[in-house]
Design a protein around this motif. Structure first.
Motif, PDB file in Angstrom:
ATOM      1  N   ASN A  32       0.810  -1.218   0.000  1.00  0.00           N
ATOM      2  CA  ASN A  32       0.000   0.000   0.000  1.00  0.00           C
ATOM      3  C   ASN A  32       0.841   1.265   0.000  1.00  0.00           C
ATOM      4  O   ASN A  32       0.302   2.377  -0.105  1.00  0.00           O
ATOM      5  N   THR A  33       2.160   1.141   0.112  1.00  0.00           N
ATOM      6  CA  THR A  33       3.045   2.303   0.048  1.00  0.00           C
ATOM      7  C   THR A  33       3.197   2.811  -1.387  1.00  0.00           C
ATOM      8  O   THR A  33       3.670   3.932  -1.597  1.00  0.00           O
ATOM      9  N   THR A  81       1.662   4.423  -3.553  1.00  0.00           N
ATOM     10  CA  THR A  81       0.494   5.292  -3.692  1.00  0.00           C
ATOM     11  C   THR A  81       0.409   5.992  -5.041  1.00  0.00           C
ATOM     12  O   THR A  81      -0.621   6.571  -5.378  1.00  0.00           O
ATOM     13  N   GLU A 104      -6.238  -7.975  -0.552  1.00  0.00           N
ATOM     14  CA  GLU A 104      -6.980  -6.808  -0.094  1.00  0.00           C
ATOM     15  C   GLU A 104      -6.236  -5.503  -0.317  1.00  0.00           C
ATOM     16  O   GLU A 104      -6.847  -4.451  -0.516  1.00  0.00           O
ATOM     17  N   VAL A 105      -4.910  -5.570  -0.319  1.00  0.00           N
ATOM     18  CA  VAL A 105      -4.119  -4.350  -0.411  1.00  0.00           C
ATOM     19  C   VAL A 105      -4.359  -3.607  -1.724  1.00  0.00           C
ATOM     20  O   VAL A 105      -4.161  -2.388  -1.804  1.00  0.00           O
ATOM     21  N   SER A 154      -7.043  -2.710  -2.990  1.00  0.00           N
ATOM     22  CA  SER A 154      -8.100  -1.703  -2.811  1.00  0.00           C
ATOM     23  C   SER A 154      -7.565  -0.383  -2.257  1.00  0.00           C
ATOM     24  O   SER A 154      -8.276   0.623  -2.241  1.00  0.00           O
ATOM     25  N   GLN A 155      -6.301  -0.377  -1.819  1.00  0.00           N
ATOM     26  CA  GLN A 155      -5.703   0.845  -1.277  1.00  0.00           C
ATOM     27  C   GLN A 155      -4.851   1.593  -2.294  1.00  0.00           C
ATOM     28  O   GLN A 155      -4.273   2.624  -1.973  1.00  0.00           O
ATOM     29  N   LEU A 156      -4.813   1.073  -3.517  1.00  0.00           N
ATOM     30  CA  LEU A 156      -4.024   1.714  -4.577  1.00  0.00           C
ATOM     31  C   LEU A 156      -4.950   2.649  -5.345  1.00  0.00           C
ATOM     32  O   LEU A 156      -5.375   2.366  -6.462  1.00  0.00           O
ATOM     33  N   TYR A 157      -5.212   3.813  -4.761  1.00  0.00           N
ATOM     34  CA  TYR A 157      -6.295   4.671  -5.219  1.00  0.00           C
ATOM     35  C   TYR A 157      -6.052   5.325  -6.571  1.00  0.00           C
ATOM     36  O   TYR A 157      -7.010   5.798  -7.203  1.00  0.00           O
TER      37      TYR A 157
END
Length: 301
Positions: free
Chosen positions: A256-257, A259, A277-278, A280-283
């Motif tokens: 998730n780093t 970004t 799941e990670v 979903s944090q790559l916006y």
């Protein structure tokens, strides 16, 4: 714009001084894919304003020394010729050269005199089989920014390459680094694009965390069945990441780093336990390839 003369299936006398001698202002000339088996036409040496010359796929085995008149040459493409007896000496006399393509030239090595090309920024040596005898003179080309070593049968990178500190683009794909990638790569801290596809890698050295400017990374067709190397999560400026067919079964939470990631290829990996799941944090993701990942569904959240 290129001045195109291709393909010429007639004899090379077609390009005689009588036909082209008057073109004294030529700056770009493309003669690629013409069978000059007797050598390039002599008239070329009269184009002394030439800055770009393409002699790719011309069935050349040498170059005449008379080409040393091309003192303004900046781009030279000699790819797909046969220089099995060595690179023609005249190439070392093009002191203003910035781009040199020697892909698929059957080169046994490179002459020491190539160190005169102090302005060279782009060098393509792909499809020359140096094995582990990478020519030492490369370490003296300190202005290099783009270096292509695709499919050169390398199993290691010599430490002497640590002098290439200006590199921004490096292609090492299709070289079998079965003992792992050498740490010399960590010296290229201006690197923005790195291709390590099909290198038989199972890990990456932690010292690669020095590549803080990396924006594009291709790790496709390697073997990370024990998990994605942790150092990948430290490339915080990464915008494009190719992990096609890397025997992955998941992704670390530290992913998730990344970004700034816009393109992510996870195709042909085995996510039988579900999508990591990670992701979903790559916006900022704009392109995501999950084909052939053995997924049975996608999470709603």
């Amino acid at each position: 714009m290129w001045y195109m003369i291709a393909p010429l299936m007639t004899k090379s006398w077609w390009l005689s001084g009588r036909t082209l001698k008057a073109l004294t202002r030529l700056k770009e000339l493309n003669l690629s894919d013409n069978p000059f088996s007797g050598g390039p036409p002599k008239v070329i040496s009269q184009f002394n304003l030439l800055e770009s010359l393409n002699l790719s796929e011309c069935k050349l085995t040498g170059l005449p020394v008379t080409l040393n008149t091309l003192t303004k040459l900046k781009e030279l493409d000699l790819s797909c010729n046969s220089f099995s007896d060595g690179l023609p000496e005249v190439v070392s006399q093009f002191n203003l050269l910035e781009s040199l393509n020697l892909s698929s030239c059957e080169l046994p090595g490179l002459p020491a005199t190539l160190n005169t090309l102090s302005r060279l920024k782009e060098l393509d040596l792909s499809w020359n089989f140096f094995s582990d005898d990478l020519p030492e003179v490369i370490s003296q080309l300190n202005s290099l920014e783009s270096f292509n070593l695709y499919n050169c049968k390398l199993t290691r990178l010599p430490a002497m390459l640590n002098t290439l500190t200006r590199l921004k683009v490096l292609d090492l794909s299709l070289n079998p680094f079965t003992d792992g990638l050498q740490e010399v790569v960590s010296h290229f801290n201006l690197l923005e694009s790195l291709n390590l596809s099909r290198c038989k890698l199972t890990r990456l050295p932690a010292t690669l965390n020095t590549l803080t400017r990396l924006k594009e990374l291709d790790l496709s067709y390697n073997y990370f069945s024990d998990g994605l190397p942790e150092v990948v999560s430290q490339f915080k400026l990464l915008e494009s990441l190719d992990l096609f067919d890397c025997t992955l079964r998941g992704l670390p939470a530290t992913f998730n780093t990344l970004t700034k990631l816009k393109e992510l290829n996870l195709s042909h990996n085995s996510f039988t336990d579900g999508l990591p799941e990670v992701i979903s944090q790559l916006y900022l993701l704009e392109s995501l390839d999950l084909s052939y990942c053995k997924l049975t569904g996608l999470p709603a959240t």
